[in-house]
Design a protein around this motif. Structure first.
Motif, mmCIF file in Angstrom:
data_model
loop_
_atom_site.group_PDB
_atom_site.id
_atom_site.type_symbol
_atom_site.label_atom_id
_atom_site.label_comp_id
_atom_site.label_asym_id
_atom_site.label_seq_id
_atom_site.Cartn_x
_atom_site.Cartn_y
_atom_site.Cartn_z
ATOM 1 N N ILE A 155 -9.445 -0.858 -9.825
ATOM 2 C CA ILE A 155 -10.720 -0.771 -10.537
ATOM 3 C C ILE A 155 -11.722 0.069 -9.770
ATOM 4 N N MET A 156 -11.399 0.382 -8.554
ATOM 5 C CA MET A 156 -12.337 1.189 -7.776
ATOM 6 C C MET A 156 -12.121 2.660 -8.091
ATOM 7 N N ASP A 157 -13.200 3.351 -8.141
ATOM 8 C CA ASP A 157 -13.162 4.764 -8.497
ATOM 9 C C ASP A 157 -13.116 5.584 -7.220
ATOM 10 N N GLU A 158 -11.997 6.278 -7.030
ATOM 11 C CA GLU A 158 -11.853 7.024 -5.787
ATOM 12 C C GLU A 158 -12.856 8.134 -5.658
ATOM 13 N N LYS A 159 -13.295 8.642 -6.792
ATOM 14 C CA LYS A 159 -14.199 9.795 -6.707
ATOM 15 C C LYS A 159 -15.533 9.416 -6.088
ATOM 16 N N THR A 160 -15.828 8.144 -6.101
ATOM 17 C CA THR A 160 -17.135 7.752 -5.582
ATOM 18 C C THR A 160 -17.064 7.256 -4.148
ATOM 19 N N ALA A 161 -15.943 7.501 -3.501
ATOM 20 C CA ALA A 161 -15.799 6.951 -2.151
ATOM 21 C C ALA A 161 -16.711 7.682 -1.192
ATOM 22 N N SER A 162 -17.465 6.940 -0.475
ATOM 23 C CA SER A 162 -18.303 7.574 0.551
ATOM 24 C C SER A 162 -18.620 6.520 1.586
ATOM 25 N N GLU A 163 -19.100 6.994 2.702
ATOM 26 C CA GLU A 163 -19.433 6.035 3.756
ATOM 27 C C GLU A 163 -20.810 5.455 3.584
ATOM 28 N N LEU A 164 -21.640 6.159 2.865
ATOM 29 C CA LEU A 164 -23.032 5.735 2.735
ATOM 30 C C LEU A 164 -23.379 5.666 1.272
ATOM 31 N N LYS A 165 -24.057 4.618 0.918
ATOM 32 C CA LYS A 165 -24.595 4.539 -0.439
ATOM 33 C C LYS A 165 -26.088 4.280 -0.302
ATOM 34 N N ILE A 166 -26.853 4.999 -1.065
ATOM 35 C CA ILE A 166 -28.306 4.821 -1.030
ATOM 36 C C ILE A 166 -28.728 4.136 -2.322
ATOM 37 N N LEU A 167 -29.525 3.110 -2.186
ATOM 38 C CA LEU A 167 -29.969 2.366 -3.352
ATOM 39 C C LEU A 167 -31.464 2.580 -3.517
ATOM 40 N N TYR A 168 -31.832 3.098 -4.664
ATOM 41 C CA TYR A 168 -33.245 3.349 -4.949
ATOM 42 C C TYR A 168 -33.734 2.325 -5.951
ATOM 43 N N GLY A 169 -34.949 1.933 -5.786
ATOM 44 C CA GLY A 169 -35.471 0.993 -6.767
ATOM 45 C C GLY A 169 -36.781 0.365 -6.348
ATOM 46 N N HIS A 170 -36.895 0.082 -5.069
ATOM 47 C CA HIS A 170 -38.141 -0.541 -4.632
ATOM 48 C C HIS A 170 -39.269 0.479 -4.640
ATOM 49 N N SER A 171 -40.478 -0.030 -4.680
ATOM 50 C CA SER A 171 -41.627 0.869 -4.607
ATOM 51 C C SER A 171 -42.476 0.562 -3.389
ATOM 52 N N GLY A 172 -41.857 0.105 -2.355
ATOM 53 C CA GLY A 172 -42.583 -0.153 -1.130
ATOM 54 C C GLY A 172 -41.566 -0.363 -0.024
ATOM 55 N N PRO A 173 -42.017 -0.389 1.217
ATOM 56 C CA PRO A 173 -41.065 -0.562 2.322
ATOM 57 C C PRO A 173 -40.258 -1.838 2.140
ATOM 58 N N VAL A 174 -38.997 -1.767 2.523
ATOM 59 C CA VAL A 174 -38.084 -2.892 2.346
ATOM 60 C C VAL A 174 -38.093 -3.703 3.630
#
Lengths: 720, 206
Positions: free
Chosen positions: A447-466
């Motif tokens: 079920i995992m998509d090989e094309k999306t394999a990477s070492e880093l994933k960045i998640l965007y969504g917050h509007s202030g420091p986490v």
């Protein structure tokens, strides 16, 4: 005339005719306007700052009417009305809520002190407490305390700080600015060094309007500062204060201070210094008397797939005849039911899924190969340095199996890295998923998509420091909390945001998943911690009680209790079942930034900006150790997997290892100690320190022991 | 912190010196040099806002000049709007008591991902509008790209550019109910997930 008016008002209040009392007082206000400071009305439109004044113990009735919603009443109330004031400054904050007031619709808290003796009231009114005499009162008390016997002096000196603050706030509140300023100038240098931060905040409050905005000071004014004084010292003090003609200080003491009297030897300065420092004094002894189930939950029994080298673990309920293998076992197995452990179904916990069971098996296999740590066998430390973070790294977490590391940043991104060679993949899209063979053994890989394999994933969504991040124990979810007031749940299978939990409307400083998943806790600037479940959009529990921001929140290993550390320099332990505060630990001299429970659930280690690590026994509610050595804020604390070593990481760029076994052995828990909560802390920090490891100008933000007891540390390189 | 490359105290403007002194009095010793500029800007903006409000109030009260009461009223109103503070302690204790009385809900076994009802999640699918015809006539340089409201274009690689007559994919995020002008264009809605494709239109906001 004035005195009859006062008497009439008093009578009305005693007969509970509040409305008519208010009306009369409103009219009386017009008379009282020209009569000095203590009958001033406040016409402000503060959105609902309603203070509950202190009630002298044993006297009168205090009706805190905090009406929310329909019962909110907006009444004009008076400051320091002669009828209610025991001390001239007035014990109530009264605001007049204008109809234009903002979003908060909190009814005014009407607290009425019933004065059984009208004449006493009148005398209190007459004796307004000349503001210019405040300095004399204070210096008189100071003189008395300094001349008292040595054994009493340390205890009575505890009075200085709360009295100073309350007198200053009263002067400010009644708008005697110049007197307030000279009072401050004269006496602020006498206070203990650990109150300096508070005093600085206080020095900026010069007008009454300033006080309105400062919630912490308002809470300080309305909550009782707790002092623990031995009976002898207390008698001495009482005798002195009551014999003088002007007993203003006695009034203040009665109103704003709660004196917890104990029988026994007066404490030494050293003992006192160890325990004081919080914004509300110490903790009352009853506050720490509730029963706490600090034991661990029993691990469930299940079959381990046959493996030659693994004989251990499948039966974790200790059969009496089975020889305990040399593998480590989690929790106490010798008894059938640990009396200190909570019942299994005390709080609902999610059932174990197959993947969780596989996880546990892996856990046990790893535990078998775990290195036993001790003073002779120190862990190796692997440090993950975040480069080019430009001081933006604000939160770090590592999964339990040490496969992923997440960083929360000041630019509102959340970045997830894979620590192992296995890359991060996201699940295929729905269209592709329908094409795969669902029966194959490696369906979880397909079920995992090989094309999306990477070492880093960045998640965007917050509007202030986490400011806080937390992995779920099953590694499917990630939580992050931010300055924008929301806590976000991210899926680690699709690397998208699933839910935003809104509840705190102010920055959220910390969040953590429960050790069993499903629940999580968050704490923020609004001075509460909230317990959520992933499938409820509103919190399940609200833990209110701190006087300042909640900066750190942690679950107990049995998930039944939550520890919160706060900027008011206390740590509170809350019961998840009913939201009660079961323990209050004071002693730190700065906001608390790190908490760690020992793996056996009995002890708590806390670190704060004062550079000390304090150790607490949860069952007895006592401080059992103090580890001095760090010179700057301690942001990371972690016990090793079996609790033998405590690792602490700090802004002073070091990681220190402490001997936890030795720190917790031979606790003196005799009757006196448990009754009074006083301990004599040995000065053994040097003996307990096993090693100090310096980084190259990288403050340590996070510590994590892998399942094999390798210590991982994380921090962002800062070029200064 | 980087070494503070502030203007030397003598050459800094007076209000910057005052601001630096305020920071020092409040015990803040380490700060980036730009903090002073930001604080000055904030102070300027705050004071002008208050004074403007005070002018409005005083003219409303038909006074000839602004006096202290107007300023006080302006400050109060602004405080309620912008500088809200967290709720007071007794209010929090009250709602905490109410909230903590309800028992913890039981957990349903064997459910999938435990998430709140869809309405409260951010899991709704995104919508895309995909244009059908490529060569809408290049006559008269008519712009063939529908006008989009700001923020409606997601960061897809094929962001339409004005005047390009090639096939264009216009993406509209599902949360923005932006009216998209469909003049002269035929679009089909392409929904990435495997739900039945709906006709074009404003996607419903969650």
């Amino acid at each position: 005339d004035r005195q009859t008016l006062v008497a009439v008002l008093q009578f009305l209040r005693r007969s509970n005719l509040r409305e008519s009392e208010e009306i009369l007082r409103r009219e009386a206000r017009l008379l009282g306007d020209d009569l000095g400071g203590s009958v001033a009305t406040v016409a402000t439109s503060s959105p609902g700052v309603a203070a509950v004044a202190a009630v002298p113990p044993g006297k009168g009735e205090a009706r805190g009417d905090c009406g929310v919603g329909p019962s909110s009443r907006r009444e004009p109330q008076e400051v320091g009305s002669p009828c209610a004031a025991r001390s001239p400054g007035g014990s109530r904050l009264s605001e007049q809520l204008l109809l234009l007031a903002g979003a908060f619709a909190v009814g005014g808290a009407v607290v009425v002190e019933d004065q059984p003796d009208v004449s006493a009231v009148l005398s209190a009114y007459n004796q307004q407490g000349d503001p210019t005499l405040y300095e004399e009162y204070y210096s008189g008390l100071k003189h008395f305390i300094e001349c008292s016997l040595d054994c009493h002096r340390a205890e009575l000196s505890q009075l200085f700080y709360p009295l100073f603050v309350h007198m200053y706030l009263e002067l400010v509140y009644n708008q005697h600015e110049s007197e307030a300023k000279s009072f401050f100038e004269r006496f602020h240098g006498d206070q203990e060094c650990y109150y300096q931060d508070d005093l600085r905040v206080l020095s900026s409050l010069t007008k009454k309007e300033h006080m309105k905005g400062n919630e912490t000071m308002l809470d300080f004014r309305t909550s009782k500062f707790v002092l623990r004084i031995s009976r002898d010292s207390y008698q001495l003090l009482k005798r002195h204060l009551q014999e003088k003609q002007n007993n203003q200080i006695w009034n203040i003491v009665q109103e704003h201070l709660y004196i917890d009297i104990f029988d026994g030897m007066p404490r030494s300065k050293q003992q006192i210094d160890a325990m004081v420092g919080s914004l509300a004094g110490e903790a009352k002894r009853e506050a720490n008397k509730a029963k706490v189930f600090f034991g661990l939950l029993k691990e469930p029994e299940f079959d381990v797939p046959l493996d030659d080298e693994d004989e251990e673990g499948e039966n974790e309920e200790g059969k009496p005849k089975k020889k305990k293998p040399k593998k480590d076992n989690v929790g106490s197995k010798s008894k059938k039911q640990d009396p200190n452990a909570p019942p299994q179904n005390r709080i609902p916990l999610p059932e174990l899924k197959d993947s969780d069971k596989l996880d546990k098996v892996m856990n046990m296999k790893e535990a078998a190969r775990r290195v036993r740590l001790g003073p002779e066998c120190l862990p190796s430390i692997c440090f993950y340095t975040f480069l080019n973070a430009y001081q933006g790294l604000t939160a770090v977490d590592i999964t339990d199996d040490s496969s992923m590391i997440v960083g929360g940043f000041a630019d509102s991104t959340v970045r997830v890295w894979s620590v192992t060679p296995k890359k991060l993949r996201s699940v295929k899209t729905a269209a592709d998923l329908s094409l795969i063979d669902k029966e194959s053994d490696d369906v979880l890989e397909r079920i995992m998509d090989e094309k999306t394999a990477s070492e880093l994933k960045i998640l965007y969504g917050h509007s202030g420091p986490v400011y806080g991040t937390s992995f779920s124990p099953d590694r499917n979810y990630l939580l992050s909390c931010s300055e924008d007031g929301t806590v976000r749940l991210w899926s680690l299978q699709t690397f998208t945001c699933l839910v935003g939990y809104k509840g705190h409307n102010y920055p959220v400083w910390d969040t953590q998943f429960s050790p069993y998943g499903y629940y999580f806790v968050s704490g923020g600037h609004d001075r509460v911690a909230r317990l959520w479940a992933t499938d409820h959009y509103q919190p399940l529990r609200i833990f209110a009680g701190h006087l300042a921001d909640v900066t750190c929140t942690r679950f107990h290993p049995n998930s039944n209790y939550i520890a919160t550390g706060s900027a008011d320099r206390t740590i509170r332990l809350w019961d998840v079942l009913n939201g009660n505060c079961v323990r209050i630990f004071t002693g730190h001299k700065g906001p608390i930034h790190s908490l760690a429970f020992s793996p056996n659930g009995r002890f708590l280690a806390t670190g704060a900006t004062d550079g000390r690590v304090l150790l607490w026994d949860i069952g007895h509610g006592l401080m059992v150790g103090e580890l001095k050595g760090h010179t700057d804020t301690i942001y990371a604390l972690r016990f090793s997997r079996d609790g033998e070593i405590l690792a602490s990481g700090s802004m002073d760029n070091t990681v220190r290892l402490w001997d936890a076994v030795k720190a917790f052995e031979d606790l003196e828990t005799d009757d006196f100690t448990t009754a009074t909560g006083h301990i004599n802390l040995p000065e053994n920090s040097q003996d307990l320190l096993l090693g100090t490891y310096m980084t190259k100008s990288t403050p340590v933000v996070h510590l994590h022991f892998t399942r094999r007891n390798l210590l991982l540390a994380a921090g962002a390189y800062s070029s200064q | 912190m980087e070494a503070a490359k502030m203007a030397s105290p003598k050459s800094a403007p007076k209000d910057a010196q005052v601001m630096a002194q305020i920071l020092k009095d409040m015990g803040i010793t380490e700060y980036e040099p730009r903090v002073i500029n930001q604080m000055l800007e904030f102070a300027y903006r705050y004071v002008t806002t208050i004074l403007e409000d005070a002018k409005i109030y005083s003219s409303h009260a038909k006074k000839s000049s602004v006096d202290a009461d107007d300023v006080r009223l302006a400050i109060q109103c602004r405080t309620d709007q912008s500088f809200t503070s967290p709720p007071p302690r007794d209010f929090l204790l009250d709602i905490a008591r109410q909230k903590n009385q309800t028992p913890l809900p039981l957990i349903k076994p064997y459910s999938g991902p435990r998430l709140p009802p869809d309405r409260y999640c951010l899991t709704a699918p995104n919508y895309r509008l995909k244009s059908l015809q490529k060569k809408v006539s290049s006559t008269a340089g008519r712009i063939t790209v529908p006008r989009l409201s700001v923020g409606a274009v997601s960061s897809r690689p094929s962001t339409p550019t004005l005047g390009t007559p090639s096939a264009q994919t216009v993406s509209v995020s599902a949360k923005v109910g932006a009216p998209v002008s469909l003049a002269g264009q035929r679009f089909t809605v392409q929904i990435p997930s495997s739900q039945p494709a709906g006709k074009s239109g404003i996607p419903g906001t969650p």
